[in-house]
Design a protein around this motif. Structure first.
Motif, PDB file in Angstrom:
ATOM      1  N   SER A   1       0.422   1.324   4.538  1.00 43.86           N
ATOM      2  CA  SER A   1       0.694   0.281   3.744  1.00 43.86           C
ATOM      3  C   SER A   1      -0.010   0.272   2.589  1.00 43.86           C
ATOM      4  N   LYS A   2       0.705  -0.164   1.483  1.00 49.62           N
ATOM      5  CA  LYS A   2       0.104  -0.322   0.243  1.00 49.62           C
ATOM      6  C   LYS A   2       0.084  -1.851  -0.221  1.00 49.62           C
ATOM      7  N   ILE A   3      -0.758  -2.048  -1.208  1.00 49.99           N
ATOM      8  CA  ILE A   3      -0.820  -3.404  -1.453  1.00 49.99           C
ATOM      9  C   ILE A   3       0.453  -3.917  -1.877  1.00 49.99           C
ATOM     10  N   ASN A   4       0.831  -2.931  -2.757  1.00 52.54           N
ATOM     11  CA  ASN A   4       2.045  -3.292  -3.730  1.00 52.54           C
ATOM     12  C   ASN A   4       3.175  -3.569  -2.932  1.00 52.54           C
ATOM     13  N   ASP A   5       3.163  -2.951  -1.706  1.00 56.13           N
ATOM     14  CA  ASP A   5       4.517  -3.085  -0.780  1.00 56.13           C
ATOM     15  C   ASP A   5       4.425  -4.607  -0.201  1.00 56.13           C
ATOM     16  N   LEU A   6       3.296  -5.439  -0.310  1.00 60.27           N
ATOM     17  CA  LEU A   6       3.198  -6.482   0.360  1.00 60.27           C
ATOM     18  C   LEU A   6       3.748  -7.643  -0.530  1.00 60.27           C
ATOM     19  N   PHE A   7       3.118  -7.784  -1.647  1.00 53.96           N
ATOM     20  CA  PHE A   7       3.530  -8.827  -2.567  1.00 53.96           C
ATOM     21  C   PHE A   7       3.387  -8.372  -4.038  1.00 53.96           C
ATOM     22  N   PRO A   8       4.325  -7.408  -4.504  1.00 57.02           N
ATOM     23  CA  PRO A   8       4.208  -6.805  -5.704  1.00 57.02           C
ATOM     24  C   PRO A   8       4.210  -7.923  -6.956  1.00 57.02           C
ATOM     25  N   GLU A   9       5.085  -8.837  -6.850  1.00 51.64           N
ATOM     26  CA  GLU A   9       4.954  -9.640  -7.943  1.00 51.64           C
ATOM     27  C   GLU A   9       3.675 -10.476  -8.259  1.00 51.64           C
ATOM     28  N   LEU A  10       2.892 -10.807  -7.006  1.00 50.26           N
ATOM     29  CA  LEU A  10       1.810 -11.432  -7.329  1.00 50.26           C
ATOM     30  C   LEU A  10       0.577 -10.396  -7.629  1.00 50.26           C
ATOM     31  N   ILE A  11       0.596  -9.207  -7.245  1.00 50.92           N
ATOM     32  CA  ILE A  11      -0.107  -8.242  -7.664  1.00 50.92           C
ATOM     33  C   ILE A  11      -0.342  -8.051  -9.366  1.00 50.92           C
ATOM     34  N   GLU A  12       0.954  -8.282  -9.437  1.00 53.36           N
ATOM     35  CA  GLU A  12       1.202  -8.153 -11.259  1.00 53.36           C
ATOM     36  C   GLU A  12       0.755  -9.215 -12.007  1.00 53.36           C
ATOM     37  N   ILE A  13       0.764 -10.487 -11.363  1.00 53.64           N
ATOM     38  CA  ILE A  13       0.528 -11.838 -11.965  1.00 53.64           C
ATOM     39  C   ILE A  13      -0.980 -11.665 -12.142  1.00 53.64           C
ATOM     40  N   TYR A  14      -1.555 -11.204 -11.060  1.00 48.04           N
ATOM     41  CA  TYR A  14      -3.237 -11.378 -10.991  1.00 48.04           C
ATOM     42  C   TYR A  14      -4.035 -10.173 -11.612  1.00 48.04           C
ATOM     43  N   ARG A  15      -3.186  -9.271 -12.016  1.00 53.35           N
ATOM     44  CA  ARG A  15      -3.637  -7.949 -12.533  1.00 53.35           C
ATOM     45  C   ARG A  15      -4.630  -8.181 -13.359  1.00 53.35           C
TER      46      ARG A  15
ATOM     47  N   LYS B   1      -2.145 -16.575  -0.309  1.00 49.54           N
ATOM     48  CA  LYS B   1      -1.953 -15.057  -0.725  1.00 49.54           C
ATOM     49  C   LYS B   1      -2.555 -15.060  -2.178  1.00 49.54           C
ATOM     50  N   GLU B   2      -2.313 -15.998  -3.038  1.00 45.64           N
ATOM     51  CA  GLU B   2      -2.842 -16.113  -4.371  1.00 45.64           C
ATOM     52  C   GLU B   2      -4.191 -15.785  -4.467  1.00 45.64           C
TER      53      GLU B   2
ATOM     54  N   LEU C   1      -6.085 -14.547  -2.188  1.00 46.40           N
ATOM     55  CA  LEU C   1      -6.399 -13.128  -1.485  1.00 46.40           C
ATOM     56  C   LEU C   1      -6.127 -12.079  -2.406  1.00 46.40           C
ATOM     57  N   ILE C   2      -5.086 -12.313  -3.379  1.00 41.84           N
ATOM     58  CA  ILE C   2      -5.012 -11.182  -4.220  1.00 41.84           C
ATOM     59  C   ILE C   2      -5.897 -11.141  -5.403  1.00 41.84           C
ATOM     60  N   LYS C   3      -6.407 -12.346  -5.891  1.00 42.41           N
ATOM     61  CA  LYS C   3      -7.576 -12.496  -6.604  1.00 42.41           C
ATOM     62  C   LYS C   3      -8.875 -11.699  -6.005  1.00 42.41           C
ATOM     63  N   GLN C   4      -9.060 -12.171  -4.814  1.00 43.63           N
ATOM     64  CA  GLN C   4     -10.231 -11.470  -4.142  1.00 43.63           C
ATOM     65  C   GLN C   4     -10.157  -9.861  -4.174  1.00 43.63           C
ATOM     66  N   TYR C   5      -8.692  -9.398  -3.896  1.00 40.52           N
ATOM     67  CA  TYR C   5      -8.400  -8.193  -3.799  1.00 40.52           C
ATOM     68  C   TYR C   5      -8.825  -7.500  -5.182  1.00 40.52           C
ATOM     69  N   TRP C   6      -8.392  -7.860  -6.198  1.00 39.84           N
ATOM     70  CA  TRP C   6      -8.511  -7.373  -7.473  1.00 39.84           C
ATOM     71  C   TRP C   6     -10.160  -7.277  -7.829  1.00 39.84           C
ATOM     72  N   ASP C   7     -10.789  -8.564  -7.460  1.00 39.50           N
ATOM     73  CA  ASP C   7     -12.252  -8.572  -7.599  1.00 39.50           C
ATOM     74  C   ASP C   7     -13.040  -7.543  -6.823  1.00 39.50           C
ATOM     75  N   SER C   8     -12.316  -7.040  -5.846  1.00 38.53           N
ATOM     76  CA  SER C   8     -13.146  -6.128  -4.774  1.00 38.53           C
ATOM     77  C   SER C   8     -13.227  -4.875  -5.510  1.00 38.53           C
ATOM     78  N   MET C   9     -12.442  -4.621  -6.456  1.00 38.71           N
ATOM     79  CA  MET C   9     -12.143  -2.964  -7.087  1.00 38.71           C
ATOM     80  C   MET C   9     -13.406  -2.560  -7.384  1.00 38.71           C
ATOM     81  N   ASN C  10     -13.546  -1.089  -7.027  1.00 32.50           N
ATOM     82  CA  ASN C  10     -14.616  -0.425  -7.630  1.00 32.50           C
ATOM     83  C   ASN C  10     -14.111   0.847  -7.725  1.00 32.50           C
ATOM     84  N   THR C  11     -14.744   1.479  -8.669  1.00 31.69           N
ATOM     85  CA  THR C  11     -14.524   3.178  -8.677  1.00 31.69           C
ATOM     86  C   THR C  11     -15.237   3.655  -7.340  1.00 31.69           C
ATOM     87  N   LEU C  12     -14.801   4.902  -7.142  1.00 28.74           N
ATOM     88  CA  LEU C  12     -15.348   5.580  -5.646  1.00 28.74           C
ATOM     89  C   LEU C  12     -16.653   5.801  -5.900  1.00 28.74           C
TER      90      LEU C  12
END
Length: 161
Positions: free
Chosen positions: A36-50, A118-119, A121-132
């Motif tokens: 499952s990819k995050i973009n498959d769940l709520f693509p419009e919200l992923i873009e809004i909070y990008r 959902k909103e 959670l998506i903000k938290q998802y983006w905030d969790s972003m790290n390089t490898l």
């Protein structure tokens, strides 16, 4: 360092043959669809909070998922060859998936009770972003969602049965 991508064959999804991957390489077009990819769940919200300043290559539509460890056979193994790899907190994906399950459960809210919106959670998802590299130095969460935003050349892939 090796990364891994599991191979799942089932009856209800498009199955990409290992032969094709070993000829064309691994990319969002040849990756196993089971992940499952995050973009498959709520693509419009992923873009809004990008986040605004992300490079254009950070596009989940053109990414595929990988793992840090072997799963079960068969799987693909390949060396890390790009810096276009980002890691996110996979627990947040599980919480977001609960919202999808809630829809199928009739929207009663039992599955999402106590979860942030959902909103949020998506903000938290983006905030969790790290390089490898950042992720491996700190391991800020135990369930990483690892996305590769580049193609892995066929000559670097081992198919392990």
């Amino acid at each position: 360092m090796f990364l891994y991508h599991m191979v799942i064959h089932n009856d209800f999804e498009v199955n990409i043959s290992p032969q094709r991957v070993l000829q064309e390489g691994l990319s969002h077009k040849t990756a196993t669809r089971w992940y499952s990819k995050i973009n498959d769940l709520f693509p419009e919200l992923i873009e809004i909070y990008r986040p605004e300043n992300l490079p254009k290559w950070v596009d989940f539509k053109n990414a595929f998922k990988a793992d840090l460890e072997e799963y079960e056979k068969p799987f693909y193994r390949f060396p890390r060859l790009t810096d276009k790899i980002l890691v996110f907190n996979g627990e947040i994906t599980s919480d977001l998936f609960a919202y999808i399950e809630d829809i199928y459960d009739g929207g009663r809210g039992y599955l999402v009770e106590g979860l942030p919106s959902k909103e949020d959670l998506i903000k938290q998802y983006w905030d969790s972003m790290n390089t490898l590299d950042e992720y491996l130095k700190n391991v800020p969460y135990n369930n990483p969602d690892i996305y590769i935003f580049d193609q892995v050349p066929a000559k670097l892939i081992d198919y392990i049965e």
